[in-house]
Design a protein around this motif. Structure first.
Motif, PDB file in Angstrom:
ATOM      1  N   PRO A 198       0.629  -1.146  -0.186  1.00 39.12           N
ATOM      2  CA  PRO A 198       0.110   0.174   0.031  1.00 39.12           C
ATOM      3  C   PRO A 198       1.077   1.411   0.074  1.00 39.12           C
ATOM      4  N   PHE A 199       1.910   1.255   0.695  1.00 36.42           N
ATOM      5  CA  PHE A 199       3.035   2.303   0.651  1.00 36.42           C
ATOM      6  C   PHE A 199       3.566   2.559  -0.757  1.00 36.42           C
ATOM      7  N   CYS A 200       4.017   1.351  -1.336  1.00 32.94           N
ATOM      8  CA  CYS A 200       4.565   1.725  -2.679  1.00 32.94           C
ATOM      9  C   CYS A 200       3.808   1.990  -3.762  1.00 32.94           C
ATOM     10  N   CYS A 201       2.429   1.895  -3.516  1.00 29.19           N
ATOM     11  CA  CYS A 201       1.342   2.199  -4.593  1.00 29.19           C
ATOM     12  C   CYS A 201       0.693   3.549  -4.325  1.00 29.19           C
ATOM     13  N   ASP A 202       1.138   4.157  -3.436  1.00 29.34           N
ATOM     14  CA  ASP A 202       0.316   5.496  -2.752  1.00 29.34           C
ATOM     15  C   ASP A 202       1.061   6.654  -3.412  1.00 29.34           C
ATOM     16  N   VAL A 203       0.555   6.665  -4.882  1.00 30.26           N
ATOM     17  CA  VAL A 203       1.542   7.637  -5.830  1.00 30.26           C
ATOM     18  C   VAL A 203       1.438   9.015  -5.363  1.00 30.26           C
ATOM     19  N   ASP A 204       2.202   9.843  -5.248  1.00 26.85           N
ATOM     20  CA  ASP A 204       2.460  11.248  -4.946  1.00 26.85           C
ATOM     21  C   ASP A 204       1.974  11.678  -3.378  1.00 26.85           C
ATOM     22  N   ARG A 205       2.330  10.781  -2.618  1.00 27.76           N
ATOM     23  CA  ARG A 205       1.978  10.860  -1.134  1.00 27.76           C
ATOM     24  C   ARG A 205       2.928  12.054  -0.673  1.00 27.76           C
ATOM     25  N   SER A 206       4.216  11.938  -0.942  1.00 26.67           N
ATOM     26  CA  SER A 206       5.268  12.507  -0.660  1.00 26.67           C
ATOM     27  C   SER A 206       5.415  13.868  -1.254  1.00 26.67           C
ATOM     28  N   ALA A 207       5.306  15.025  -0.881  1.00 21.74           N
ATOM     29  CA  ALA A 207       5.363  16.282  -1.588  1.00 21.74           C
ATOM     30  C   ALA A 207       6.660  16.836  -1.616  1.00 21.74           C
ATOM     31  N   PHE A 208       7.802  16.053  -1.863  1.00 20.95           N
ATOM     32  CA  PHE A 208       9.302  16.398  -1.748  1.00 20.95           C
ATOM     33  C   PHE A 208      10.072  15.450  -2.718  1.00 20.95           C
ATOM     34  N   ALA A 209      11.171  16.214  -3.176  1.00 15.43           N
ATOM     35  CA  ALA A 209      12.154  15.268  -4.001  1.00 15.43           C
ATOM     36  C   ALA A 209      13.180  14.835  -2.823  1.00 15.43           C
ATOM     37  N   MET A 210      13.773  13.649  -3.381  1.00 23.83           N
ATOM     38  CA  MET A 210      14.995  13.467  -2.489  1.00 23.83           C
ATOM     39  C   MET A 210      16.079  13.651  -3.279  1.00 23.83           C
ATOM     40  N   VAL A 211      17.170  14.444  -2.900  1.00 15.77           N
ATOM     41  CA  VAL A 211      18.105  14.969  -3.610  1.00 15.77           C
ATOM     42  C   VAL A 211      19.399  14.652  -3.151  1.00 15.77           C
ATOM     43  N   GLY A 212      20.136  13.927  -3.998  1.00 17.00           N
ATOM     44  CA  GLY A 212      21.383  13.255  -3.440  1.00 17.00           C
ATOM     45  C   GLY A 212      22.581  14.254  -3.642  1.00 17.00           C
ATOM     46  N   GLU A 213      23.466  14.547  -2.283  1.00 16.42           N
ATOM     47  CA  GLU A 213      24.762  15.158  -2.346  1.00 16.42           C
ATOM     48  C   GLU A 213      25.846  13.949  -2.473  1.00 16.42           C
ATOM     49  N   ILE A 214      26.768  14.019  -3.591  1.00 12.71           N
ATOM     50  CA  ILE A 214      27.803  12.804  -3.420  1.00 12.71           C
ATOM     51  C   ILE A 214      28.882  12.817  -2.396  1.00 12.71           C
ATOM     52  N   ARG A 215      29.011  12.060  -1.850  1.00 17.21           N
ATOM     53  CA  ARG A 215      30.378  12.132  -1.010  1.00 17.21           C
ATOM     54  C   ARG A 215      31.469  11.034  -1.650  1.00 17.21           C
ATOM     55  N   GLN A 216      32.651  10.691  -0.881  1.00 16.77           N
ATOM     56  CA  GLN A 216      33.572   9.992  -1.391  1.00 16.77           C
ATOM     57  C   GLN A 216      33.119   8.645  -1.783  1.00 16.77           C
ATOM     58  N   ASP A 217      32.295   7.902  -0.827  1.00 11.19           N
ATOM     59  CA  ASP A 217      31.664   6.378  -1.048  1.00 11.19           C
ATOM     60  C   ASP A 217      30.408   6.342  -0.696  1.00 11.19           C
ATOM     61  N   HIS A 218      29.692   7.462  -0.795  1.00 10.74           N
ATOM     62  CA  HIS A 218      28.338   7.246  -0.354  1.00 10.74           C
ATOM     63  C   HIS A 218      27.514   8.353  -0.868  1.00 10.74           C
ATOM     64  N   VAL A 219      26.186   8.510  -0.779  1.00 13.84           N
ATOM     65  CA  VAL A 219      25.481   9.620  -1.290  1.00 13.84           C
ATOM     66  C   VAL A 219      24.417   9.830   0.145  1.00 13.84           C
ATOM     67  N   VAL A 220      24.376  11.085   0.317  1.00 12.51           N
ATOM     68  CA  VAL A 220      23.422  11.581   1.256  1.00 12.51           C
ATOM     69  C   VAL A 220      22.094  12.276   0.562  1.00 12.51           C
ATOM     70  N   LEU A 221      21.097  11.545   0.833  1.00 21.54           N
ATOM     71  CA  LEU A 221      19.725  12.038   0.592  1.00 21.54           C
ATOM     72  C   LEU A 221      19.170  13.088   1.386  1.00 21.54           C
ATOM     73  N   ALA A 222      18.608  14.187   0.880  1.00 21.89           N
ATOM     74  CA  ALA A 222      18.092  15.183   1.546  1.00 21.89           C
ATOM     75  C   ALA A 222      16.552  15.373   1.175  1.00 21.89           C
ATOM     76  N   ARG A 223      15.534  15.797   2.115  1.00 23.17           N
ATOM     77  CA  ARG A 223      14.352  15.869   1.622  1.00 23.17           C
ATOM     78  C   ARG A 223      14.130  17.380   1.159  1.00 23.17           C
ATOM     79  N   VAL A 224      13.422  17.708  -0.037  1.00 23.25           N
ATOM     80  CA  VAL A 224      13.550  19.123  -0.640  1.00 23.25           C
ATOM     81  C   VAL A 224      11.908  19.228  -1.124  1.00 23.25           C
ATOM     82  N   PRO A 225      11.398  20.062  -0.392  1.00 21.24           N
ATOM     83  CA  PRO A 225       9.904  20.238  -0.501  1.00 21.24           C
ATOM     84  C   PRO A 225       9.623  20.893  -2.091  1.00 21.24           C
ATOM     85  N   CYS A 226       8.880  20.340  -2.682  1.00 19.15           N
ATOM     86  CA  CYS A 226       8.299  20.604  -4.165  1.00 19.15           C
ATOM     87  C   CYS A 226       6.908  20.968  -4.015  1.00 19.15           C
TER      88      CYS A 226
END
Length: 226
Positions: A198-226
């Protein structure tokens, strides 16, 4: 704009949108909804453990073979996220496809994680910040749900009006593929997706993008409201 698999070569300077509907980026979206402040995405379970040793205050979430490792705080489950108290907590996430696919792109113009839950917000963010930049939509899995989400997002970015019903049908087709695969596994290795779907099928429930910041060996996701 192109829809590709996880192993495709992606040119530098491209907006890279990494898709994992069942379940990594649905789980991440629900964690942000519940108050998580950021999510460090690791390339593997072992890399996640290494990061946890460096940052013991972070919660460790993810899976191997679809199941929660014994030393992780949570599995790769949006249902689990929805029942947890997460305000102000920081996370490390390590999954077989989603987070592994996210860290493969060292030089994008922008890097985003998407599931059906935040697909509309992702399209709005790209339209606002990178409307003229080439995009690559990367499906991290081989089942139907990621391709359905990519097609839906591609239509949004092109100014079309895709049908939510088609996206949900694609997710359910993908869930059925997963179920058939798990049915061939020993009972102890099977994954029950029923509470997560039910969570996977809940289209557009989240009003934010998840934007990645690249680090040396990983990516940090941040919530960016849209």
């Amino acid at each position: 704009m192109s829809i590709v698999g996880m192993d495709a070569e992606v040119p530098a300077g491209t907006v890279v949108i990494v898709i994992d509907v069942i379940r990594a980026f649905t789980t991440a979206a629900v964690a942000f909804e519940r108050g998580a402040t950021d999510i460090v995405c690791a390339a593997s379970v072992e890399a996640g453990r290494d990061l946890r040793r460096l940052h013991p205050d972070r919660l460790l979430i993810g899976e191997t073979g679809g199941l929660k490792p014994a030393d992780f705080d949570f599995g790769n489950s949006p249902f689990e996220m929805s029942t947890a108290r997460l305000d102000g907590r920081r996370f490390i996430q390590a999954t077989s496809n989603g987070t592994r696919g996210l860290v493969r792109h060292p030089s994008p113009a922008a890097l985003l994680a998407v599931s059906a839950r935040n697909v509309g917000a992702t399209a709005r963010w790209i339209g606002k910040h990178h409307a003229m930049t080439p995009c690559m939509l990367v499906c991290t899995g081989e089942t139907a749900e990621d391709r359905a989400c990519a097609t839906y997002l591609d239509d949004l970015l092109r100014g079309a009006e895709p049908r939510r019903e088609d996206l949900i049908a694609g997710i359910m087709d993908g869930a059925a593929e997963h179920a058939r695969g798990y049915a061939r596994q020993p009972a102890a290795e099977r994954v029950d997706l029923s509470r997560d779907l039910p969570f996977c099928c809940d289209v557009d429930r989240s009003a934010f993008a998840m934007v990645g910041e690249i680090r040396q060996d990983h990516v940090v996701l941040a919530r960016v409201p849209c």
